[in-house]
Scaffold this motif. Structure first.
Motif, mmCIF file in Angstrom:
data_model
loop_
_atom_site.group_PDB
_atom_site.id
_atom_site.type_symbol
_atom_site.label_atom_id
_atom_site.label_comp_id
_atom_site.label_asym_id
_atom_site.label_seq_id
_atom_site.Cartn_x
_atom_site.Cartn_y
_atom_site.Cartn_z
ATOM 1 N N ILE A 1 0.855 -1.193 0.000
ATOM 2 C CA ILE A 1 0.000 0.000 0.000
ATOM 3 C C ILE A 1 0.890 1.241 0.000
ATOM 4 O O ILE A 1 0.636 2.211 -0.730
ATOM 5 N N MET A 2 1.964 1.208 0.789
ATOM 6 C CA MET A 2 2.869 2.356 0.823
ATOM 7 C C MET A 2 3.607 2.512 -0.505
ATOM 8 O O MET A 2 3.870 3.645 -0.947
ATOM 9 N N ALA A 3 3.913 1.386 -1.147
ATOM 10 C CA ALA A 3 4.551 1.461 -2.471
ATOM 11 C C ALA A 3 3.593 2.124 -3.471
ATOM 12 O O ALA A 3 4.002 2.986 -4.261
ATOM 13 N N ALA A 4 2.307 1.754 -3.414
ATOM 14 C CA ALA A 4 1.314 2.364 -4.322
ATOM 15 C C ALA A 4 1.178 3.859 -4.033
ATOM 16 O O ALA A 4 1.046 4.667 -4.956
ATOM 17 N N ARG A 5 1.233 4.222 -2.715
ATOM 18 C CA ARG A 5 1.176 5.650 -2.356
ATOM 19 C C ARG A 5 2.356 6.397 -2.940
ATOM 20 O O ARG A 5 2.211 7.521 -3.434
ATOM 21 N N ALA A 6 3.537 5.773 -2.895
ATOM 22 C CA ALA A 6 4.745 6.421 -3.425
ATOM 23 C C ALA A 6 4.611 6.635 -4.930
ATOM 24 O O ALA A 6 4.998 7.693 -5.451
ATOM 25 N N VAL A 7 4.032 5.657 -5.639
ATOM 26 C CA VAL A 7 3.851 5.793 -7.083
ATOM 27 C C VAL A 7 2.901 6.950 -7.379
ATOM 28 O O VAL A 7 3.156 7.771 -8.261
ATOM 29 N N ARG A 8 1.811 7.032 -6.595
ATOM 30 C CA ARG A 8 0.846 8.140 -6.786
ATOM 31 C C ARG A 8 1.517 9.485 -6.493
ATOM 32 O O ARG A 8 1.331 10.451 -7.232
ATOM 33 N N ALA A 9 2.295 9.526 -5.409
ATOM 34 C CA ALA A 9 2.914 10.790 -4.998
ATOM 35 C C ALA A 9 3.931 11.255 -6.033
ATOM 36 O O ALA A 9 4.148 12.458 -6.201
ATOM 37 N N ALA A 10 4.542 10.305 -6.738
ATOM 38 C CA ALA A 10 5.557 10.668 -7.730
ATOM 39 C C ALA A 10 4.919 11.261 -8.983
ATOM 40 O O ALA A 10 5.577 11.948 -9.757
ATOM 41 N N GLY A 11 3.618 10.980 -9.197
ATOM 42 C CA GLY A 11 2.931 11.508 -10.375
ATOM 43 C C GLY A 11 2.461 12.933 -10.123
ATOM 44 O O GLY A 11 2.589 13.455 -9.018
ATOM 45 N N PRO A 12 1.919 13.582 -11.167
ATOM 46 C CA PRO A 12 1.419 14.947 -10.996
ATOM 47 C C PRO A 12 0.217 14.984 -10.047
ATOM 48 O O PRO A 12 -0.546 14.014 -9.990
ATOM 49 N N ALA A 13 0.056 16.088 -9.315
ATOM 50 C CA ALA A 13 -1.041 16.216 -8.361
ATOM 51 C C ALA A 13 -2.389 16.146 -9.093
ATOM 52 O O ALA A 13 -3.316 15.486 -8.649
ATOM 53 N N ASP A 14 -2.475 16.840 -10.224
ATOM 54 C CA ASP A 14 -3.684 16.773 -11.035
ATOM 55 C C ASP A 14 -3.322 16.175 -12.388
ATOM 56 O O ASP A 14 -2.887 16.872 -13.294
ATOM 57 N N PRO A 15 -3.431 14.842 -12.495
ATOM 58 C CA PRO A 15 -2.920 14.174 -13.684
ATOM 59 C C PRO A 15 -3.710 14.484 -14.961
ATOM 60 O O PRO A 15 -3.250 14.195 -16.049
ATOM 61 N N GLY A 16 -4.901 15.099 -14.840
ATOM 62 C CA GLY A 16 -5.687 15.381 -16.046
ATOM 63 C C GLY A 16 -6.282 14.112 -16.619
ATOM 64 O O GLY A 16 -6.295 13.083 -15.944
ATOM 65 N N PRO A 17 -6.764 14.171 -17.866
ATOM 66 C CA PRO A 17 -7.394 12.980 -18.448
ATOM 67 C C PRO A 17 -6.401 11.828 -18.531
ATOM 68 O O PRO A 17 -5.246 12.034 -18.889
#
Ligand SMILES: CC1=C(CCC(=O)O)c2cc3nc(cc4[nH]c(cc5[nH]c(cc1n2)c(C)c5CCC(=O)O)c(CCC(=O)O)c4C)C(CCC(=O)O)=C3C
Length: 478
Positions: A202-218
């Motif tokens: 779960i923490m690994a998935a959080r890290a992947v999300r955090a590494a992406g843009p805050a508002d990823p758009g479409p």
């Protein structure tokens, strides 16, 4: 490398992209496609007067390669973004939203997971245990070096329900594959990499999300004329640059020749020989393996081991009034444990605003059928597949009318399976091919199955070939 002749074997998106990059680099390219049409898994035709893809219909916008190539092909003004509606999952008989924050089915937000209703309360509690479980031991296969199946790793950390109701349906889409066989490290790339430096998945998935843009758009994009309009546009730019794109040209043999390569093309009765300074092999694993049998036996054997799954897509057009409620998701995935024939539904008219704009009176959708091991489903004839799709819409959306138009597309041997050991297998293939200067491989069999991944592999193959040609020209001059 001006004047150097490079042959690209395979006219799918990887081959065409490679040819385009090679032409940009100054090479004279010939693309040889065995089938009667170029485009491979990208193909579009009309349903109810709308251009609806028969194969891949969306590209991830998160990676730049797909959109860059589209702009390169002069189709930048045709790009359409996917709508903001969520994707869905059919779970316990009802449609639910794909929980916010998931990465390839791996949850990062337990509250969103619980709220989605996709898992039972017990399933959510078991998933939460991931945060408390020890990093390794007790049967949790977390050895970063050793590959394991998606089901083994995710199941040990998050429990069977996450595997069955989240990860399996997503991978049933992406690979039409089975979680018991797919490789954790190859199929869940980003999360698997992050899992090496986090104590919980779960923490690994959080890290992947955090590494992406805050508002990823479409999340996805397509083309107004269908993603299938990309290959012909690419082919045009290749021929405009002096290249050649041939169909019905099956390469039967590839041999090393004095200053490069010699290809045998066409039927045994009337073989044609073609000479090339360099070659890009951009066909699926099996035919690639056959072409490399004598040149690179190790690569050939490994390529022969990459299995492919088959699937069918049933496209249906309904009057919008046939739906008691207009679909509120871009589509939904159906976990195997739900025991239904259809494994995924995409509501084109919801996902792609331009389709709804052109025909607001219709709902156009695609039902996909067939995972690895479900070949028996594909032995049904077209009418039976249509009936299964119609039954799915009746069951899940309460549609009681018949569609006004329909189409069945079959993709035999469509999607490569990244099974346990895939990354090592690809490393061995690449190491062997590296010993053949002026030869490169590209396509969905290696480092990713989506269009952007195929384009990235084509770019790498083209760069390798152009480097080789430049080296050769330098040593010829000196
Ligand atoms: C072959 C195929 C089908 C079946 C045929 C068909 O039905 O066409 C399918 C169905 C679906 N896939 C769906 C949803 C998603 N698919 C994703 C990602 C991807 N799918 C892929 C392929 C397929 N997908 C690929 C190559 C990727 C990129 C992977 C990568 O390179 O990383 C992601 C992004 C995950 C992330 O990365 O966050 C989501 C949310 C939905 C429901 C909503 C909707 O219809 O849009 C449906 C019906």
């Amino acid at each position: 490398m001006n004047g150097s002749h490079v042959v690209v074997i395979g006219g799918g998106i990887a081959g065409l992209a490679a040819a385009r990059f090679l032409a940009d680099g100054g090479a004279r390219v010939t693309v040889l496609e065995g089938a009667s049409r170029i485009g491979g898994k990208l193909q579009v035709s009309e349903v109810a007067g709308l251009p609806v893809d028969e194969g891949a219909e969306a590209i991830l916008t998160r990676r730049p390669e797909g959109l860059d190539l589209i702009r390169d092909a002069g189709l930048g003004d045709q790009v359409v973004d996917s709508a903001g509606e969520p994707a869905g999952i059919l779970s316990h008989g009802a449609l639910r939203p794909l929980p916010a924050g998931q990465v390839m089915g791996v949850p990062s937000d337990l509250t969103a997971l619980a709220r989605s209703g996709v898992l039972s309360p017990g399933g959510v509690a078991r998933a939460a245990l991931d945060l408390a479980l020890p990093v390794s031991g007790r049967g949790i296969p977390v050895d970063a070096a050793a590959d394991v199946s998606v089901a083994a790793y995710v199941g040990a950390r998050l429990g069977r329900e996450v595997v069955d109701r989240l990860v399996e349906p997503l991978l049933g889409g992406v690979y039409a594959g089975r979680v018991e066989e797919l490789s954790f490290h190859a199929a869940l790339g980003g999360v698997a990499a992050a899992a090496r430096s986090h104590r919980s998945l779960i923490m690994a998935a959080r890290a992947v999300r955090a590494a992406g843009p805050a508002d990823p758009g479409p999340m996805f994009a397509t083309l107004a004329g269908g993603l299938g309009s990309l290959p012909p546009a690419l082919a045009e730019t290749i021929t405009a640059a002096g290249g050649t794109v041939r169909t019905g040209a099956t390469v039967r043999e590839l041999r090393a020749a004095d200053s490069g390569w010699r290809l045998t093309v066409g039927p045994t009765r009337a073989p044609e020989h073609l000479d090339a300074d360099a070659v890009v092999v951009a066909v699926p694993a099996r035919p690639a393996g056959r072409l490399l049998a004598d040149l690179a036996p190790v690569a050939s054997r490994e390529l022969a081991r990459i299995e492919y799954s088959s699937m069918a897509l049933v496209t249906l057009a309904y009057p919008v009034t046939a739906f008691p409620e207009r679909p509120s998701s871009t589509g939904y995935l159906v976990p195997s444990v739900e025991g239904r024939t259809v494994k995924a539904v995409t509501f084109g008219s919801v996902k792609w605003p331009h389709l709804a704009g052109r025909r607001p009176d219709l709902v156009v959708l695609r039902c996909s059928i067939g995972r690895l091991g479900e070949e028996h489903l594909l032995q049904r004839d077209d009418d039976e597949l249509k009936a299964a799709a119609i039954a799915e819409l009746a069951h899940t959306c309460g549609v009681r009318e018949l569609p006004v138009e329909s189409r069945v597309t079959r993709w035999g041997g469509a999607l490569p399976q990244y099974t346990v050991g895939h990354l090592d297998r690809v490393a061995r293939i690449r190491a062997t091919v590296a010993g053949l200067p002026g030869l490169a491989v590209a396509g969905a069999a290696y480092d990713g199955v989506g269009v952007p991944a195929c384009v990235a592999s084509a770019r790498a193959a083209a760069a390798r070939v152009l480097d080789h040609l430049a080296d050769r020209q330098r040593s010829a001059v000196s």
